[in-house]
Design an enzyme around this catalytic site. Structure first.
Site, mmCIF file in Angstrom:
data_model
loop_
_atom_site.group_PDB
_atom_site.id
_atom_site.type_symbol
_atom_site.label_atom_id
_atom_site.label_comp_id
_atom_site.label_asym_id
_atom_site.label_seq_id
_atom_site.Cartn_x
_atom_site.Cartn_y
_atom_site.Cartn_z
ATOM 1 N N ASP A 1 -84.187 7.789 -57.490
ATOM 2 C CA ASP A 1 -83.580 7.886 -56.159
ATOM 3 C C ASP A 1 -82.333 7.010 -56.060
ATOM 4 O OD1 ASP A 1 -85.585 9.599 -55.556
ATOM 5 O OD2 ASP A 1 -86.555 8.364 -54.034
ATOM 6 N N HIS B 1 -90.892 11.082 -55.309
ATOM 7 C CA HIS B 1 -89.995 9.954 -55.097
ATOM 8 C C HIS B 1 -90.204 8.929 -56.219
ATOM 9 C CE1 HIS B 1 -88.899 10.473 -50.613
ATOM 10 N NE2 HIS B 1 -89.361 11.609 -51.081
ATOM 11 N N HIS C 1 -95.005 9.183 -53.718
ATOM 12 C CA HIS C 1 -94.477 8.619 -54.966
ATOM 13 C C HIS C 1 -95.319 8.922 -56.202
ATOM 14 C CE1 HIS C 1 -97.481 5.460 -54.462
ATOM 15 N NE2 HIS C 1 -96.916 5.027 -53.344
#
Length: 238
Positions: free
Chosen positions: A157, A152, A57
């Protein structure tokens, strides 16, 4: 129908060993249309992210230090979720973290606040058995542009998953989409009564009948005179 597409980022893989949510992203759909009424928060988890999670992330521990804790925003989150149907990719993972955050605050599990949870990963596995069904794979397969997804991120997302989900379920709605849209616009929707329609019967002309008979004759010859329709015809006239 109100739906919320939800995604989280976390410090690691296991809420039971102390990993926490660091980002929550939610996208609202009403009657399958994006409304723009989204929800997005970063949280201070009071612990560092694992190196593997950080590579996924890219949300640094330093960045999260001045962010609110989950407890400070939980009421706003639950009010936003109230009675919506929630769509999550690999739902058991996110639900495990959400339930742990709520448990730490003395609140009941997440599902008690919403009107059901749809696991889009389970849906994808049923629709595309034996294929990769990650979010990136589904974006490629369903022609959803994910070129901006280098790391991410919960909100990005969730936005991608909303497009993926709409594409995966479009066939289920195709016959009623116009009625739904008309209702949303305040227009009256009406059922079409088909029982009064009489379909025309178009008889074959002589040329078509001759061509058909020629094909039947060739099939009969190839089978050594054992075609069922010839035998039945002969038996009927005997």
């Amino acid at each position: 129908m109100r739906q919320i597409v939800l995604d989280t980022e976390t410090t690691g893989l296991s809420p039971e060993t102390g990993d926490r949510i660091i980002e929550l992203g939610c996208v609202e759909l009403v009657n399958r249309k994006l409304t723009g009424n989204n929800l997005h928060f970063y949280f201070n988890p009071d612990r560092d992210s694992h190196e593997d999670a950080l590579r996924v992330h890219g949300i640094s521990n330093e960045f999260l230090k001045d962010k609110p804790r989950f407890a400070e925003l939980v009421d706003e989150i639950l009010e936003y979720m109230q009675d919506a149907e929630v769509i999550i990719h690999n739902a058991p993972f996110d639900l495990g973290f959400l339930n742990k955050e709520l448990e730490l605050l003395g609140k009941p599990p997440f599902k008690t606040f919403v009107n059901g949870v749809i696991d889009s990963l389970a849906m994808a596995k049923e629709m595309f058995p034996g294929k990769r069904n990650s979010l990136d794979a589904l974006c490629d397969r369903l022609e959803v542009d994910n070129s901006g997804r280098t790391l991410h991120g919960a909100l990005l997302d969730a936005e991608l998953l909303a497009d993926v989900y709409i594409n995966m379920t479009r066939g289920q709605e195709a016959l009623i989409m116009e009625s739904v849209e008309a209702s949303v616009a305040g227009q009256a929707s009406a059922k079409v009564e088909l029982s009064g329609f009489q379909l025309p019967v178009l008889a074959a002309n002589e040329q078509e009948l001759a061509a058909h008979e020629d094909v039947l004759g060739q099939l009969d010859k190839a089978s050594g005179g054992k075609t069922v329709w010839r035998n039945l015809g002969a038996a009927a006239t005997a």
